[in-house]
Motif scaffolding. Sequence first.
Motif, PDB file in Angstrom:
ATOM      1  N   ALA A  84       0.872  -1.189   0.000  1.00  0.00           N
ATOM      2  CA  ALA A  84       0.000   0.000   0.000  1.00  0.00           C
ATOM      3  C   ALA A  84       0.899   1.225   0.000  1.00  0.00           C
ATOM      4  CB  ALA A  84      -0.890  -0.015   1.234  1.00  0.00           C
ATOM      5  N   MET A  85       1.175   1.755  -1.175  1.00  0.00           N
ATOM      6  CA  MET A  85       2.165   2.835  -1.231  1.00  0.00           C
ATOM      7  C   MET A  85       1.600   4.214  -0.926  1.00  0.00           C
ATOM      8  SD  MET A  85       5.149   2.155  -3.941  1.00  0.00           S
ATOM      9  CE  MET A  85       4.256   2.149  -5.449  1.00  0.00           C
ATOM     10  N   CYS A  86       0.289   4.414  -1.104  1.00  0.00           N
ATOM     11  CA  CYS A  86      -0.229   5.762  -0.836  1.00  0.00           C
ATOM     12  C   CYS A  86      -1.012   5.807   0.466  1.00  0.00           C
ATOM     13  CB  CYS A  86      -1.086   6.264  -1.999  1.00  0.00           C
ATOM     14  SG  CYS A  86      -2.606   5.337  -2.262  1.00  0.00           S
ATOM     15  N   TYR A  87      -0.941   4.718   1.228  1.00  0.00           N
ATOM     16  CA  TYR A  87      -1.721   4.622   2.459  1.00  0.00           C
ATOM     17  C   TYR A  87      -0.885   5.046   3.663  1.00  0.00           C
ATOM     18  CZ  TYR A  87      -4.021   2.376   6.421  1.00  0.00           C
ATOM     19  OH  TYR A  87      -4.609   2.137   7.621  1.00  0.00           O
ATOM     20  N   ARG A 109      -9.410  -1.497  -5.144  1.00  0.00           N
ATOM     21  CA  ARG A 109      -8.425  -0.870  -4.236  1.00  0.00           C
ATOM     22  C   ARG A 109      -8.987  -0.949  -2.823  1.00  0.00           C
ATOM     23  NH1 ARG A 109      -5.412   3.714  -7.778  1.00  0.00           N
ATOM     24  NH2 ARG A 109      -5.433   2.422  -9.643  1.00  0.00           N
ATOM     25  N   GLY A 141      -6.067   6.410  -2.416  1.00  0.00           N
ATOM     26  CA  GLY A 141      -6.360   5.475  -3.504  1.00  0.00           C
ATOM     27  C   GLY A 141      -5.691   5.770  -4.822  1.00  0.00           C
ATOM     28  N   SER A 142      -4.411   6.171  -4.805  1.00  0.00           N
ATOM     29  CA  SER A 142      -3.780   6.526  -6.073  1.00  0.00           C
ATOM     30  C   SER A 142      -2.760   5.514  -6.578  1.00  0.00           C
ATOM     31  CB  SER A 142      -3.082   7.889  -5.930  1.00  0.00           C
ATOM     32  OG  SER A 142      -1.973   7.759  -5.072  1.00  0.00           O
ATOM     33  N   CYS A 143      -2.160   4.719  -5.704  1.00  0.00           N
ATOM     34  CA  CYS A 143      -0.984   3.958  -6.139  1.00  0.00           C
ATOM     35  C   CYS A 143      -1.332   2.642  -6.821  1.00  0.00           C
ATOM     36  CB  CYS A 143      -0.044   3.720  -4.968  1.00  0.00           C
ATOM     37  SG  CYS A 143      -0.630   2.480  -3.797  1.00  0.00           S
ATOM     38  N   GLY A 144      -2.514   2.123  -6.545  1.00  0.00           N
ATOM     39  CA  GLY A 144      -2.936   0.886  -7.192  1.00  0.00           C
ATOM     40  C   GLY A 144      -2.221  -0.351  -6.679  1.00  0.00           C
ATOM     41  N   MET A 145      -1.727  -0.321  -5.432  1.00  0.00           N
ATOM     42  CA  MET A 145      -0.995  -1.467  -4.900  1.00  0.00           C
ATOM     43  C   MET A 145      -1.820  -2.340  -3.959  1.00  0.00           C
ATOM     44  SD  MET A 145       1.955  -1.496  -6.239  1.00  0.00           S
ATOM     45  CE  MET A 145       2.854  -2.659  -5.240  1.00  0.00           C
ATOM     46  N   CYS A 146      -2.847  -1.784  -3.352  1.00  0.00           N
ATOM     47  CA  CYS A 146      -3.556  -2.514  -2.290  1.00  0.00           C
ATOM     48  C   CYS A 146      -4.693  -3.355  -2.869  1.00  0.00           C
ATOM     49  CB  CYS A 146      -4.090  -1.522  -1.270  1.00  0.00           C
ATOM     50  SG  CYS A 146      -5.271  -0.382  -2.006  1.00  0.00           S
ATOM     51  N   CYS A 206      -7.991   0.168  -0.020  1.00  0.00           N
ATOM     52  CA  CYS A 206      -7.897   1.290   0.923  1.00  0.00           C
ATOM     53  C   CYS A 206      -9.113   2.193   0.827  1.00  0.00           C
ATOM     54  CB  CYS A 206      -6.604   2.068   0.717  1.00  0.00           C
ATOM     55  SG  CYS A 206      -6.473   2.894  -0.868  1.00  0.00           S
TER      56      CYS A 206
HETATM   57  S1  FES Z   1      -2.770   2.056  -0.921  1.00  0.00           S
HETATM   58 FE1  FES Z   1      -2.501   3.127  -2.732  1.00  0.00          FE
HETATM   59  S2  FES Z   1      -4.355   2.700  -3.814  1.00  0.00           S
HETATM   60 FE2  FES Z   1      -4.641   1.805  -1.917  1.00  0.00          FE
END
Ligand code: FES
Length: 895
Positions: A46-49, A74, A57-62, A76
């Motif tokens: 979770a890179m933007c959390y 996503r 909700g921008s990084c698209g990792m979670c 988060c």
């Molecule tokens: S943590 Fe980045 S989109 Fe959810």
Amino acid sequence: MGLKPATNPDVEAATIELTIDGKTVTAKDGVSLYDVISSTGKIIPAMCYHYTFDPFGSCGMCLVMQEGKKAPVRSCTAKAAAGMMIRTEGDDLFQARKKAVEKHLSVHPLDCPVCDADGHCELQDMAFQHGVTNLANAKQKFIPEDTRSPVLDFNMNRCIACAECINVCKDVLMIDALQFMKKGGFNQVVAKGDLPLACEFCGDCLAVCPVGAITNKFSKYLYKPWQMKKTTTTCNYCGDGCQMYLETKDTEVIRVTSPLSWKNKWGDRADTGKGHGGLCVKGRFGFEYMDSSNRLKRPLLRKGNQLVEVPWLEAMHTAVDRFADIRKKHGPEAIAGLITARCTNEELYLFQKLMRVAFRTNNLDSSARYGHMNFVRASKAALGIGRTPNDWEDLTKAKAVLVIGSNLTETNPLTSVRIKEAIRVYKAQVAVFDTAITNLGKLASHPFLIKAGTEGLVIDGLVKTAINLDLVDEESVKKHPQAFAALKSAVSSISLEQVAAKTGVTVEQFKEVATIFAESPRSIILCAEGIVRQPDGYQNVLKLIDLAWITGKLGRPGCGVNTVTEEPNEQGAVDMGVAPEFLPGLAFSDDQAMRDKLAKAWDATLPQTGSGAHLTEILKRCRSGQIRALYVVGENPLATLPASMEVRAGLDRLELLVVQDPFLTETGQMAHVVLPATTSAEKDGTFTNLEGRVLRCRQAMDAIGESVPDWQIMTALANGLGCQWEYDSANDIQAEIMKLIPGYYNLGQPKKIVPTADHYLSNGYAAAVGGRYKGVRSETAAPFTLQMGQLLYHSGKLSTLAPGLIKIGPNTGRIRMHPADMERLGLQDGAMVKLSSERGSLQIGVQVDQSVAPNTCFFPEHFNEPPVKDLMAVHIDPITGVPAFKRTGVTIEKV
Ligand code: FES
Ligand code: SF4
Ligand code: SF4
Ligand code: SF4
């Protein structure tokens, strides 16, 4: 792990059940799905959390798979709902997350070798974890670095547009200094309006940036993270006691980092009431004084008119012999000592022991006398506690906060963040009464710009209104009918209309605030320099206690009267007994049981009860010749007190002035012996923060030059004077304190104390309260009030030795004025004026400042150039001896 409250934590959301990887999980309806997954112990990328702010909700990792949906969601930003079937693992999810990493990397420069975040970069970690080795269609951004800020550089080529920096600044700090702006085809982070960054420079955005897009100007390109020694310690600037990591190399401090970090992102927002782990500008960027080239490296001895470097042995022999000689010839009462509350508990304890046992005098004081002592004495007299009853969590979760005479953002920035959280998350009603337009006032539900010097009257107005509107708590007042009748009688002659006219707060506003305060289940009062450092500080704290008592806010969980401290260990200084009226453990100096205990433990006879002088009395006795030798540890009375206190004359008359300090201060320049002490970065010990938490200070680097920790110098002095102290470390001193004050070392968890006013209210209260509500002190009829106070970027004089902070907050040498006043006097920004008080006059420039109230002007107390402090009159509190010298009437004439 708990879950962050969705909106108002007081509103209980329904409990639901959902399935995660085949297991049934219970959660609160509507919270972030990511939080629910984390609460099971499963950590997915979770890179933007970050737990301290709402999901972006921008990084698209979670990504997770939700049954019934074709594409991953996503987690988060998705809200947990009853019956959801969630899968968090699988090759499909791994590939989807890998694609997200590739997308970020394809527009990211691969300049890791010269990036400060190399080895401490979430994008690197994710690329590694997902095996990203090949980037098709990579393209460079070529965005020029923005280096306009004095402390942070923005390299937007590296930005992954996660918005963590923007969110922490907006949500947690409520400053909102950053934004995204589309430039050159890319979303870039810029300071609001794409102007040079103008903010509080706390650096929390830098802390949460998961890549190297925001860098620290002070440490850029110096070292790689793994080359530095990282020491967890406590900030030495203010009483908030923030935890920090000092990153050092031998005798060099490279940078300061914080527990708040992108790496530390899986927390529980319910815990942020204890602190979000961030720092303020002083803590993060004010470290340069520690390894400053101006540090004292060897002892100095006065020879003729010169201070010359000498070996330690010579300096110590001279100090010991001359102290012993003066004690022999003139008795112990001819010796006194002053110490800064920037020293550790162990040093403060040792200092008072040295004064009482080795010198055999009770002439001792600390910088807590500059104001905090008013709070301690009032709280001790009325409630038996002598410190704040509430911690940060109480403050954060309060429903009503009354901030009076405290520009918190400037003095105690992280306490201020707790109130911001109370406003934002817990929807607290906050009333701010101040003589300036404060940062917190701008966020408060009830901000009041009051007239200078009327803080005490505001309290009168609130007490009177609470009684008039019958906002009293029956249970509290009926236990003490006589005291309540006396209070009612004391305020009976107060005219609310007159109070309103004098303070600038209307009768209706008094009613509204008093009602909110009285009716809220958790109400907190927070007062500071506008109360404790002003005339009548002691009485005004007692009046705040009156207000809390009659409204039932004494002793009730989450309620109470509190203060903040400017220096890191003012509470510790009093707790350790560095005052003529207190012994260690905040015992009064005539407490026979404590005297016996100490006499036995120290194998010594304590100075007589009732003897001894506090700060202002010590200085007076220096002038009269009664005190002939003064030992000054880290204090600088010459630079702090106004000329009317005649400090120079007192010091001039001394036969022996020994100054122990990391720097050659103004007071040190007058000394006969100067002993080089280390800073907090070079020693172990503890500080007691404003909540009563005892926090560790750890040695992070080697001592500069031949400087030595204060406790070692004190031990050597005591032994030179005939004691046999065997302290080998700060731990040895701690062990002794533990025996004398059991439970003091609370391992970071302040003991919950329940204040009780029963004894106070039934023993002399009725007779004393009458004199307390006596209207406003007669001020001069001067057209302006000059106020001296603190700036966010500085703390005492110490911060002025940190070039980085001076760069952010230089001494402009000008007084700040409201634009309307400047216009009225026909003054342009930078114009010269003659500033005159009853104490004298000087020529000074003016600068416009919207936050200064009309008819007042402001000069930062950190600077003595020009010597504005010397225009100040001094009021000495008749009960506590606190010298109030921060406000005076002045005229301003154009020259
Ligand atoms: S943590 Fe980045 S989109 Fe959810
Ligand atoms: S330094 Fe602090 S106040 Fe300034 S932009 Fe960053 S987070 Fe916001
Ligand atoms: S500067 Fe850092 S924290 Fe801010 S959006 Fe870019 S990558 Fe995220
Ligand atoms: S100065 Fe105070 S608020 Fe700032 S980092 Fe240090 S302890 Fe924390």
